[in-house]
Scaffold this motif. Sequence first.
Motif, mmCIF file in Angstrom:
data_model
loop_
_atom_site.group_PDB
_atom_site.id
_atom_site.type_symbol
_atom_site.label_atom_id
_atom_site.label_comp_id
_atom_site.label_asym_id
_atom_site.label_seq_id
_atom_site.Cartn_x
_atom_site.Cartn_y
_atom_site.Cartn_z
ATOM 1 N N UNK A 100 4.174 -10.398 -7.097
ATOM 2 C CA UNK A 100 3.582 -9.044 -7.111
ATOM 3 C C UNK A 100 2.082 -9.125 -7.351
ATOM 4 N N UNK A 101 1.668 -10.094 -8.150
ATOM 5 C CA UNK A 101 0.256 -10.203 -8.505
ATOM 6 C C UNK A 101 -0.622 -10.648 -7.327
ATOM 7 N N UNK A 149 -8.972 -9.277 6.167
ATOM 8 C CA UNK A 149 -10.028 -8.698 5.334
ATOM 9 C C UNK A 149 -9.846 -8.886 3.852
ATOM 10 N N UNK A 150 -8.662 -9.344 3.393
ATOM 11 C CA UNK A 150 -8.406 -9.440 1.944
ATOM 12 C C UNK A 150 -8.560 -10.850 1.396
ATOM 13 N N UNK A 157 0.623 -4.680 1.954
ATOM 14 C CA UNK A 157 1.103 -5.716 1.037
ATOM 15 C C UNK A 157 1.908 -5.064 -0.091
ATOM 16 N N UNK A 158 2.575 -5.897 -0.841
ATOM 17 C CA UNK A 158 3.556 -5.430 -1.845
ATOM 18 C C UNK A 158 4.572 -4.508 -1.165
ATOM 19 N N UNK A 190 -0.199 -9.973 -3.827
ATOM 20 C CA UNK A 190 0.178 -9.225 -2.613
ATOM 21 C C UNK A 190 1.649 -9.308 -2.259
ATOM 22 N N UNK A 247 4.759 -1.079 -3.221
ATOM 23 C CA UNK A 247 5.227 -0.918 -4.601
ATOM 24 C C UNK A 247 4.536 0.246 -5.302
ATOM 25 N N UNK A 248 3.266 0.477 -4.930
ATOM 26 C CA UNK A 248 2.537 1.577 -5.563
ATOM 27 C C UNK A 248 2.709 2.894 -4.800
ATOM 28 N N UNK A 249 3.727 2.934 -3.947
ATOM 29 C CA UNK A 249 4.070 4.122 -3.157
ATOM 30 C C UNK A 249 3.079 4.425 -2.039
ATOM 31 N N UNK A 250 2.146 3.496 -1.801
ATOM 32 C CA UNK A 250 1.296 3.660 -0.617
ATOM 33 C C UNK A 250 2.212 3.550 0.605
#
Lengths: 629, 167
Positions: free
Chosen positions: B129-130, B67-68, B158-159, B132, B99-102
């Motif tokens: 990182x930019x 989907x991405x 991702x990440x 995924x 990385x964003x703590x998700x």
Amino acid sequence: MAYNVRRYRHRWFWGLFLALTFSLAGLIGSAFRYQQSYRLIHEHSLSSAWALVQLQEEHRRFINTLRLYQLQGVNKQQLLFRYNIFWSRFPVLLSGSETERLDQVPGARALISDMFAEVQRIEPMLDALPDSSVEIPNVLGWMENFSTPINVMVNREFHRQSHQQLNMVTRLRHEYLWFAITWALLALSVLLLMLLLVALYRQNRWLNHHDSITGLSNRETLEQVMADLAELHQPYAIFVVDVSSLLWSERLHQPLIHNWLKFIADNLTQLETSPLEVSYIGRYQFALLTHSSDESEWHELWAKMIRKQLAIPYHFAGEDYAVIPKIGVAHSDPKQESSPLELAQAELSISPRPTREKQSVAVYHEQLVRQVVRERELQTEFSTALLQQQFELRYQPVVRSDSLRPVALQAQVRWVHDKWGWIEADELAAMATSLGEAETLLVQTLKASLKDHKIWQQSDGQLALMFPIPAEMLNESLCLQIMMALRSERMLGPSFMLILSLNQRVLPQKVQSFIQQLRSSGVHIVVDGPLELSLERVSMRYSGEFIKLSAALVASLTQAGGEAYLEAFSRCLSAMRCLVMCDGVASQEQLQLLREYLPDSYVSGSAFSPYLGRVAMENYLHRQYQQVV
Amino acid sequence: MKYLWKWGTTLIGVLLLTQMAWAQADDSSVILTISGLKTPYQGKYRVKLTRADLLKLPQQTFTTANPWVDQPHQYRGPLLADVLKKYGITSTRLVLVALNDYRITMDFSSVERFEPILAWSDNGETMTVRNHGPLWLMFPIDRFSELEQPVYNSYMIWQLRRIIVAN
């Protein structure tokens, strides 16, 4: 009127039916709406607000990391790492999986595009660190400029979506309430319907019970009144009016029938000449007690009055119902002083099998008891007699009208009963039919007669056997059994004729096909029954080549107009190329007439020979052959 | 001239070595941490993995849409099952953290048959990182139609930076 109550109940049923239908429709509708709303709520999450919150969070983290860098809390690599994470949110929002949701938020795309441009603009400055450390306060300022707009946007979007979801949840609750209400309505309707059915069942049971109790007590009361009259030596008569034919009305249920009975009772009490007593004696029978009279036609007058009163229609649900009663009457016995039996006698008078005179009143006479007893006994013993083959076969010769030579033997069966004597063929057939044994009797008789006939045929190969059978009895199994019996005796061909009695104008298609089947298998058919029916069948060329004239018709030939009738009939037959067999020829005069107009006909009757037993028939045939020789 | 050539080659050599050291540092930086409890009451463990560690494992490659991305991409990386097996992780309840703590909790036994990989390469390029990266838990969606369900999409984190093994 009492039947209005029944109408009210009728409406109850309709009301419940409508309530059930509407509840069910409502239930389906509300369930559908509930499911739709439920799906909408679960599909409509706070996703767009969530995407913005993630950006807001990364923005905040980057500013914090930048401040830490200023304070030398993190190194350049860590700052760039955080920057990259922050940077990676933008493609997702602006041209990735979250774009569609973001576009639903007014102003979001413009703000985030500006923000991304600013983020891209500061990238060379960050790459140039630590040489460009002097730019850090500016970068911080530029980034913090976006804090307020992004916070406002996130809050606004979050509240908007929360409010929207709250609305949907409220709607869902309402729909759930409707769903529950319709469920409750449906359950209530079903419960009411069941209660009504139970009430009806209990009422029916009570009415049936009440009916038998009422009948018994009324009967006792009536017998007491009759006993009082007998003690006073007053002659009386009792009419029993049977209205059980009202049960033929299929639409009526038990409470309605009781109302109708009440209506009939009211009408019977309002006869032109009032009876002494009118009582319901149970089993759909009323008894009317009157003073007796010796006048002729007295019974008929009373029967007429009763019928007239019962002809008043009973009105229910827009339709009129009427009942045709059976009426029996018994007179008091002046000699008898106690235990009057007239009620039972009047009941007995209507109990025998219906006769042709359905409309007349049945008057009790002493022979009736004997007749009923005889009928019951015969019915009881019939099966045993059938098993033990107690039936006697008799034959009547059928001769040619010109030469008087025997050409066939007409078979008939009768029951020689030890107590009741001869039970003739017609009564025996009716009894067998009512007991469901007609087919067995017929096949058994056919087989016996075929065996007899085979012996006689050895003397005269031309002699045929005529065997009667009602057309409506023909079915697949009977046809098969007839064919098997004929084949086993090798009797197919002209030596066997089936006399087919027609009583109905329209024969069922199946019966017609069975007749055709028999004909195509070589069975000769003689059509019996009313003349017009026989002619019609023969003219349609699917029933037979012989027509049988009944004894009654033959007897009428010697009366005025008989010759003209015969002449016309003979012309008709010759046009149809059909042979005729005349039954019941009793005099030489009749024979002469038949010889003159129907020279090729077959005749039978007492003028030649009555029905004879097996031995007598052998003697007869022996004499005939001697005469020929 | 001789000195110039000498210093020039030395400088180039130093620059090349520095570049190699950077590259070495890039491959040697920790990109995934696996942590969890050992058997009960025996303390915690923490495994830090670099890209080099992941490259030592057998690599899988498949092309799939998701989907991405607009069109099918080719992803490469070791099987998650191999990574777990190598470090003796038997528990199947995993918490995946980005990385964003998700974070998402996943029962690995329910997805093992789809053979997900820890993709580090997207269309032949190392993921950053930019885009995924550095790791993306990727399922072969084109091979299994049931993977189109939203629940499997949520597992494709991702990440990815950390795997917490829950007992």
